[in-house]
Design an enzyme around this catalytic site. Structure first.
Site, PDB file in Angstrom:
ATOM      1  N   SER A 142      -3.291   8.200   4.404  1.00 41.95           N
ATOM      2  CA  SER A 142      -2.234   7.320   4.904  1.00 41.95           C
ATOM      3  C   SER A 142      -1.399   8.065   5.933  1.00 41.95           C
ATOM      4  CB  SER A 142      -1.313   6.881   3.771  1.00 41.95           C
ATOM      5  OG  SER A 142      -0.189   6.213   4.305  1.00 41.95           O
ATOM      6  N   TYR A 155       3.134   7.991  -4.176  1.00 43.31           N
ATOM      7  CA  TYR A 155       2.078   7.578  -3.237  1.00 43.31           C
ATOM      8  C   TYR A 155       1.885   8.622  -2.132  1.00 43.31           C
ATOM      9  CZ  TYR A 155      -0.270   4.770   0.358  1.00 43.31           C
ATOM     10  OH  TYR A 155      -1.135   4.322   1.318  1.00 43.31           O
TER      11      TYR A 155
HETATM   12  P1  NDP Z   1      -5.782  -3.384  -1.516  1.00 49.21           P
HETATM   13  O1  NDP Z   1      -4.857  -3.332  -2.690  1.00 49.21           O
HETATM   14  O2  NDP Z   1      -5.738  -4.559  -0.621  1.00 49.21           O
HETATM   15  O3  NDP Z   1      -7.290  -3.190  -2.037  1.00 49.21           O
HETATM   16  C1  NDP Z   1      -7.588  -2.120  -2.842  1.00 49.21           C
HETATM   17  C2  NDP Z   1      -9.055  -2.137  -3.188  1.00 49.21           C
HETATM   18  O4  NDP Z   1      -9.303  -0.994  -4.016  1.00 49.21           O
HETATM   19  C3  NDP Z   1      -9.448  -3.362  -3.975  1.00 49.21           C
HETATM   20  O5  NDP Z   1     -10.783  -3.668  -3.694  1.00 49.21           O
HETATM   21  C4  NDP Z   1      -9.284  -2.877  -5.418  1.00 49.21           C
HETATM   22  O6  NDP Z   1     -10.113  -3.545  -6.327  1.00 49.21           O
HETATM   23  C5  NDP Z   1      -9.762  -1.433  -5.275  1.00 49.21           C
HETATM   24  N1  NDP Z   1      -9.233  -0.572  -6.320  1.00 49.21           N
HETATM   25  C6  NDP Z   1      -7.944  -0.273  -6.592  1.00 49.21           C
HETATM   26  N2  NDP Z   1      -7.880   0.569  -7.640  1.00 49.21           N
HETATM   27  C7  NDP Z   1      -9.160   0.787  -8.036  1.00 49.21           C
HETATM   28  C8  NDP Z   1      -9.740   1.551  -9.067  1.00 49.21           C
HETATM   29  N3  NDP Z   1      -9.005   2.264  -9.933  1.00 49.21           N
HETATM   30  N4  NDP Z   1     -11.081   1.553  -9.187  1.00 49.21           N
HETATM   31  C9  NDP Z   1     -11.843   0.834  -8.335  1.00 49.21           C
HETATM   32  N5  NDP Z   1     -11.353   0.088  -7.352  1.00 49.21           N
HETATM   33  C10 NDP Z   1     -10.025   0.052  -7.201  1.00 49.21           C
HETATM   34  O7  NDP Z   1      -5.520  -2.019  -0.722  1.00 49.21           O
HETATM   35  P2  NDP Z   1      -5.579  -1.721   0.852  1.00 49.21           P
HETATM   36  O8  NDP Z   1      -6.783  -2.323   1.426  1.00 49.21           O
HETATM   37  O9  NDP Z   1      -4.249  -2.045   1.411  1.00 49.21           O
HETATM   38  O10 NDP Z   1      -5.713  -0.128   0.844  1.00 49.21           O
HETATM   39  C11 NDP Z   1      -6.984   0.516   0.866  1.00 49.21           C
HETATM   40  C12 NDP Z   1      -6.748   1.999   1.095  1.00 49.21           C
HETATM   41  O11 NDP Z   1      -6.035   2.185   2.310  1.00 49.21           O
HETATM   42  C13 NDP Z   1      -5.900   2.649   0.010  1.00 49.21           C
HETATM   43  O12 NDP Z   1      -6.349   3.961  -0.229  1.00 49.21           O
HETATM   44  C14 NDP Z   1      -4.515   2.651   0.622  1.00 49.21           C
HETATM   45  O13 NDP Z   1      -3.676   3.645   0.092  1.00 49.21           O
HETATM   46  C15 NDP Z   1      -4.854   2.924   2.071  1.00 49.21           C
HETATM   47  N6  NDP Z   1      -3.815   2.513   3.013  1.00 49.21           N
HETATM   48  C16 NDP Z   1      -3.497   1.193   3.170  1.00 49.21           C
HETATM   49  C17 NDP Z   1      -2.543   0.820   4.094  1.00 49.21           C
HETATM   50  C18 NDP Z   1      -2.206  -0.611   4.344  1.00 49.21           C
HETATM   51  O14 NDP Z   1      -1.323  -0.872   5.191  1.00 49.21           O
HETATM   52  N7  NDP Z   1      -2.852  -1.576   3.693  1.00 49.21           N
HETATM   53  C19 NDP Z   1      -1.797   1.828   4.865  1.00 49.21           C
HETATM   54  C20 NDP Z   1      -2.219   3.183   4.617  1.00 49.21           C
HETATM   55  C21 NDP Z   1      -3.187   3.490   3.718  1.00 49.21           C
HETATM   56  P3  NDP Z   1      -9.542  -4.732  -7.267  1.00 49.21           P
HETATM   57  O15 NDP Z   1      -9.505  -5.955  -6.426  1.00 49.21           O
HETATM   58  O16 NDP Z   1     -10.539  -4.825  -8.340  1.00 49.21           O
HETATM   59  O17 NDP Z   1      -8.188  -4.297  -7.711  1.00 49.21           O
END
Ligand code: NDP
Length: 249
Positions: A142, A155
């Site tokens: 991030s 985080y």
């Molecule tokens: P979302 O919450 O939209 O999606 C997260 C995804 O990860 C979902 O598919 C979820 O599955 C899965 N997931 C979460 N926890 C687990 C777990 N323990 N085991 C398996 N799958 C899991 O997140 P984002 O798309 O926003 O973020 C994706 C990545 O990008 C993250 O690492 C986040 O920190 C990073 N990021 C995002 C930003 C943003 O602006 N969106 C900015 C900076 C970094 P399920 O649906 O089953 O929960």
């Protein structure tokens, strides 16, 4: 210019929603064979399955919580069973919450650290026997990791930890020809924006858009672009790097 990943064998964590979904679909459209996981069954999983089927690329969706060691074992075994080896591992799954530091419960600290930092450690370690010269490990960090944000100490600590993990691993795995990099998104507009109250969305958008050089938020597809580059041989001399994909925040 399009990137051709035909035949590349790729594992992605957290593919059902948001950035991960964009990454899995972009990889499949580029011809890669993918194994992706999600934590909970939801309509999003069924939707992803349909969209992946439309690409015609081989894909496998697995329910696996990456914070649970047995689930990580099963996830990597699935990749081994179908592909024999891996060319790319993408650690995308991540969680976030907004809690004042003084009130941050230990369990919440652990939940976020377990998912964002310990899970990539487990996934990479378990996948290591499947990686070889030319393989690429990509973790979604991030932009906030080196900036800091109030209410996200847990985080940002987890995401900053990924920088150390990446820097050390690139030196340890480099002699084997394995590259290790981070993609650090800025603020990305995912499906979350569709479910949040409109006034909250408008507030977040106007605040963060104004902070970027490009004057807008990013899309999952734009994060996928960096992942495609790091998955391909175009990036064969790039390792230990953090690629910021943040519109110039
Ligand atoms: P979302 O919450 O939209 O999606 C997260 C995804 O990860 C979902 O598919 C979820 O599955 C899965 N997931 C979460 N926890 C687990 C777990 N323990 N085991 C398996 N799958 C899991 O997140 P984002 O798309 O926003 O973020 C994706 C990545 O990008 C993250 O690492 C986040 O920190 C990073 N990021 C995002 C930003 C943003 O602006 N969106 C900015 C900076 C970094 P399920 O649906 O089953 O929960």
């Amino acid at each position: 210019m399009s990137i051709d990943l035909t035949g590349k064998r790729i594992l992605v964590t957290g593919g059902s929603r948001g950035i991960g979904r964009g990454i899995v679909l972009a990889l499949a459209r580029a011809g890669a064979r993918t194994v992706a996981c999600y934590r909970t069954e939801s309509p999003a999983v069924a939707g992803l399955r349909e969209e992946l089927a439309a690409t015609g690329a081989e894909h496998h969706l697995v329910q696996a919580d990456v914070s649970v060691p047995e689930d990580v074992e099963r996830l990597v075994s699935t990749a081994k069973e179908h592909f024999g080896a891996l060319d790319v591992v993408v650690n995308n799954a991540g969680v976030i919450s907004h809690v004042p530091f003084a009130e941050l419960p230990l369990e919440e600290w652990r939940r976020v650290l377990d998912t964002n930092l310990t899970a990539p450690f487990m996934v990479i370690q378990k996948a290591l026997p499947l990686l070889s010269a030319g393989s690429s490990v990509i973790t979604v960090g991030s932009r906030a990791a080196v900036i800091g944000i109030p209410l996200r100490a847990h985080y940002t600590a987890s995401k900053a930890g990924l920088i150390g993990l990446t820097r050390s691993l690139m030196k340890e795995l480099g002699p084997k020809g394995i590259r290790v990099n981070l993609v650090a998104p800025g603020v990305i507009e995912t499906e979350e924006f569709e479910t949040a109250p409109p006034e909250e969305v408008a507030r977040v958008k106007s605040r963060y858009q104004g902070l970027t050089g490009l004057g807008r938020l990013g899309t999952p597809d734009e994060i996928a672009g960096a992942v495609l580059f790091l998955s391909s041989d175009l990036s064969r001399y790039v390792t230990g790097e953090t690629i910021h994909v943040d519109g110039g925040i």
